[in-house]
Design a protein around this motif. Structure first.
Motif: not given
Length: 405
Positions: A240, A243, A245-248, A250
């Motif tokens: 997290a 970043g 998971t924020q980058s797409g 999983s």
């Protein structure tokens, strides 16, 4: 003289027909809970597994006939030499008849071999290695709770179906992690996905940044975490921070447990899918066992591993009572396979010829914070996989006992 001879022959016949004399070594049935009491697996097993064993003993009445049951415990510190030394001392001089729990697959495999040599019993509740009911199976041990195949099949298949086709593994570098990576990789490929790479980290690694950077640069859409305990939670938290998971991409947790989600918190864990064979709030019976456990553990709810220790110890005592002795480990394990299993935590099931305990596996989803009604209200049930479908087929396991089926 003839009358005396007839009386002697009749007496011998009566002795031959009489049941075998009960053999209880040392006049006590001693169960040793051997696990990680203070390290990364202490929350999911540790002291809670000891209490779970004690609950089972008390439920059974504290003795078999007039023979008392005792529970002792040891901390193997996740070191195979330490674990094996404790187990050997218990069996040789400590009067221990059965060794339970056994977190850490390397230690579980070593102890399984030891009890076979000494004709004692091991019931492995907290190791996931498929080898325990595969090439390392034996007539002296049982694997109770779950294994890497059952976890990987449920989680891996579900993620691929949802679009996660390319996988990269971050794997704990010991037997459990290797086994999980292998099983999940095969299942991902069978479901139509692919594995683009893997990296391995030492057990109990605080800084996973370099491994996460390699995973992020792999091009995979799914970063699979073939680790457990604090290694898993550290992976998720640091992912997290990067970043990821924020980058797409999983994250797929392949061995996620109640205490992991509790440590992460619902804000970080919400929506995560995971598979387990037990959850404290599953039904009235699991809640009844959980209440007993929570009273002893300051309100903490039992994990699947701890519930597995309770369930397995209870069944072991039933088998000891049925054979009327604790000295012949092979006879006890054979009786465990013969008797059906039933208890508050795991319900009804059975032990297969290869030593695999069979029961349903459940797919859960971690609740969002707004859905939770309390500190341990963490999961919602999604679906159930029946026991005869949840575990690796007997013919595919590689156990030499399977031919006896």
């Amino acid at each position: 003289m003839l009358k005396k001879l007839k009386a002697f022959v009749a007496g011998c016949a009566m002795l031959a027909a009489a049941p075998a004399h009960a053999e209880f070594t040392g006049g006590v049935i001693r169960i040793g809970v051997l696990n990680d009491q203070s390290g990364i697996y202490a929350d999911m097993a540790g002291p809670g597994s000891v209490e779970a064993a004690r609950i089972a003993v008390e439920e059974f009445g504290g003795k078999v006939g007039n023979v008392p049951v005792e529970v002792v415990f040891g901390d193997h510190q996740n070191k195979p030499d330490v674990g094996l030394n404790i187990a050997r001392q218990w069996l040789d001089v400590g009067g221990v008849d059965m060794i339970a729990d056994l977190t850490n697959s390397s230690i579980a495999l070593a102890v399984a071999s030891l009890v076979k040599d000494k004709n004692k019993v091991a019931i492995i509740s907290s190791s996931n290695s498929n080898r325990l009911t595969g090439d390392a199976c034996s007539p002296n041990h049982v694997q109770w709770t779950l294994d890497n195949y059952s976890l990987a099949k449920s989680t891996g298949t579900q993620v691929v179906k949802s679009g996660g086709k390319t996988w990269f593994f971050i794997t704990a570098d010991y037997a459990f992690g290797h086994d999980m990576e292998r099983e999940a990789g095969q299942i991902v490929k069978a479901a139509g996905g692919s594995v683009v790479g893997a990296v391995r980290h030492p057990l109990n690694t605080a800084d996973l940044s370099s491994f996460l950077v390699q995973a992020q640069g792999s091009g995979a859409t799914v970063i699979a975490l073939a680790n457990a305990g604090s290694d898993f939670t550290s992976s998720v938290k640091q992912a997290a921070e990067f970043g990821i998971t924020q980058s797409g991409k999983s994250l797929a947790g392949l061995a996620v447990y109640l205490t992991d989600v509790r440590s992460l918190g619902l804000q970080a864990g919400q929506g995560l899918y995971l598979s387990e064979p037990f959850y404290w709030d599953l039904n009235d019976n699991t809640r009844a066992f959980a209440r007993k456990f929570a009273e002893r553990r300051g309100g903490a709810m039992p994990t699947a591993y701890q519930a597995g220790v309770y369930s397995s110890v209870l069944h072991y005592l039933k088998a000891v009572a049925a054979v009327n002795g604790d000295s012949d480990g092979r006879a006890i394990v054979a009786k465990m396979k013969e008797l059906p299993t039933e208890d508050l935590a795991y319900g009804k099931g059975y032990v297969r010829i290869d030593g695999r305990k069979i029961h349903p596996m459940y797919l859960f989803r971690v609740k969002a914070p707004a859905q939770s009604k309390g500190p341990w209200d963490l999961y919602e049930k999604v679906t159930e996989t029946p026991g005869d479908q949840a575990f690796k087929p007997l013919a595919d396991g590689g156990c030499n006992l399977a031919s006896q089926n």
